[in-house]
Design a protein around this motif. Sequence first.
Motif, PDB file in Angstrom:
ATOM      1  N   ILE A 106      -5.000   8.294  -0.501  1.00 37.99           N
ATOM      2  CA  ILE A 106      -4.910   8.090   0.956  1.00 37.99           C
ATOM      3  C   ILE A 106      -5.469   6.733   1.364  1.00 37.99           C
ATOM      4  N   THR A 107      -6.586   6.328   0.758  1.00 38.02           N
ATOM      5  CA  THR A 107      -7.231   5.062   1.139  1.00 38.02           C
ATOM      6  C   THR A 107      -6.932   3.934   0.137  1.00 38.02           C
ATOM      7  N   ASN A 155      -2.920  -6.732  11.166  1.00 38.64           N
ATOM      8  CA  ASN A 155      -3.463  -7.963  10.571  1.00 38.64           C
ATOM      9  C   ASN A 155      -4.795  -7.690   9.856  1.00 38.64           C
ATOM     10  N   MET A 156      -4.832  -6.587   9.132  1.00 41.99           N
ATOM     11  CA  MET A 156      -6.023  -6.191   8.374  1.00 41.99           C
ATOM     12  C   MET A 156      -5.624  -5.888   6.945  1.00 41.99           C
ATOM     13  N   THR A 157      -6.529  -6.195   6.018  1.00 38.33           N
ATOM     14  CA  THR A 157      -6.286  -5.874   4.611  1.00 38.33           C
ATOM     15  C   THR A 157      -6.587  -4.407   4.360  1.00 38.33           C
ATOM     16  N   ALA A 158      -6.137  -3.913   3.217  1.00 36.53           N
ATOM     17  CA  ALA A 158      -6.397  -2.526   2.852  1.00 36.53           C
ATOM     18  C   ALA A 158      -7.892  -2.267   2.723  1.00 36.53           C
ATOM     19  N   SER A 159      -8.615  -3.270   2.219  1.00 35.67           N
ATOM     20  CA  SER A 159     -10.061  -3.121   2.063  1.00 35.67           C
ATOM     21  C   SER A 159     -10.754  -2.991   3.419  1.00 35.67           C
ATOM     22  N   VAL A 187       2.392   8.085   6.760  1.00 36.61           N
ATOM     23  CA  VAL A 187       2.783   7.272   5.601  1.00 36.61           C
ATOM     24  C   VAL A 187       2.446   7.992   4.302  1.00 36.61           C
ATOM     25  N   PHE A 188       1.295   8.646   4.265  1.00 36.31           N
ATOM     26  CA  PHE A 188       0.893   9.371   3.057  1.00 36.31           C
ATOM     27  C   PHE A 188       1.888  10.491   2.745  1.00 36.31           C
ATOM     28  N   LYS A 189       2.256  11.243   3.761  1.00 33.35           N
ATOM     29  CA  LYS A 189       3.239  12.326   3.558  1.00 33.35           C
ATOM     30  C   LYS A 189       4.579  11.770   3.085  1.00 33.35           C
ATOM     31  N   ILE A 210       0.862  -0.406   3.913  1.00 37.47           N
ATOM     32  CA  ILE A 210       2.016  -0.011   4.736  1.00 37.47           C
ATOM     33  C   ILE A 210       1.570   0.293   6.159  1.00 37.47           C
ATOM     34  N   VAL A 211       0.425   0.992   6.282  1.00 33.44           N
ATOM     35  CA  VAL A 211      -0.122   1.318   7.606  1.00 33.44           C
ATOM     36  C   VAL A 211      -0.412   0.048   8.398  1.00 33.44           C
ATOM     37  N   SER A 212      -1.055  -0.905   7.756  1.00 30.51           N
ATOM     38  CA  SER A 212      -1.400  -2.159   8.423  1.00 30.51           C
ATOM     39  C   SER A 212      -0.150  -2.915   8.860  1.00 30.51           C
ATOM     40  N   LYS A 213       0.864  -2.892   8.023  1.00 27.54           N
ATOM     41  CA  LYS A 213       2.107  -3.603   8.337  1.00 27.54           C
ATOM     42  C   LYS A 213       2.852  -2.933   9.485  1.00 27.54           C
TER      43      LYS A 213
END
Length: 249
Positions: free
Chosen positions: A81-82, A97-101, A140-142, A89-92
């Motif tokens: 999930i994280t 404008n945030m990284t996954a981290s 997105v996870f689903k 994909i969530v950020s996009k």
Amino acid sequence: MEETISLKELFETLKKRLWLIVSITIIAALASGIISYFFLTPIYQASTQILVNQTKNDQTLYNSNEVQTNLQLINTYNVIITSPAILDIVSKELDLNMTASQLKDKFTVASEKDSQVVNLSVQDSDPEVAAQIVNKTAEVFKRQIPSIMKVDNVSILAKADVTKNASPIKPQKKLNIAIAMVVGLMVGVGLAFLLEYFNNTIKNEQDIEKILELPILGVITTIDDEKIEELKMGKKTRKSTVRGETLGS
């Protein structure tokens, strides 16, 4: 010689430094209140729930082995999930404008023991943004889990909803003030005893006995300036009276 401190001396020390203790406690409470109310950014939380369970038709019976498999998968899902595979994909899609981290730092993923339900929470300074992120992540996870794990066993139980009067989960202003008061009180009491410990001045007869280890034979009383003036005036009055009596005779 071993020193002992009585309860009376302790209370006398607290009474003597009461102004210091009260001042430090009030200053600590005020500082905590000002920081909590005016400087700390309120943080809001939005949550959603995900169910890990195989899709069944009407003929499919309850299978305990399948449940155990789903429970074992939950720990893997909590990591996925994280992961960047989901959060990028969530950020996009939300144009964050945030990284996954950076997004990962906002998430809390947890599941109850022996439960197939995963609780997903996001914290942000904007309650609407927190709800958007957590709902989009669940979506997105689903959508992505079938291609990642080759199984389709995820469904969304509840979506995050933003209320009009959303309350921040932190800072907990009243709790911060209460903690600051307790800490200030402890610091004040500790400082009062520390100042008393380093105070080497002789304050009374008992201090002399402790330092010299000798008994006190006598005490010279102190007379303030007002009493001295009264005594002088009394002597002058008596002298004037005596002279008057002498001249009259």
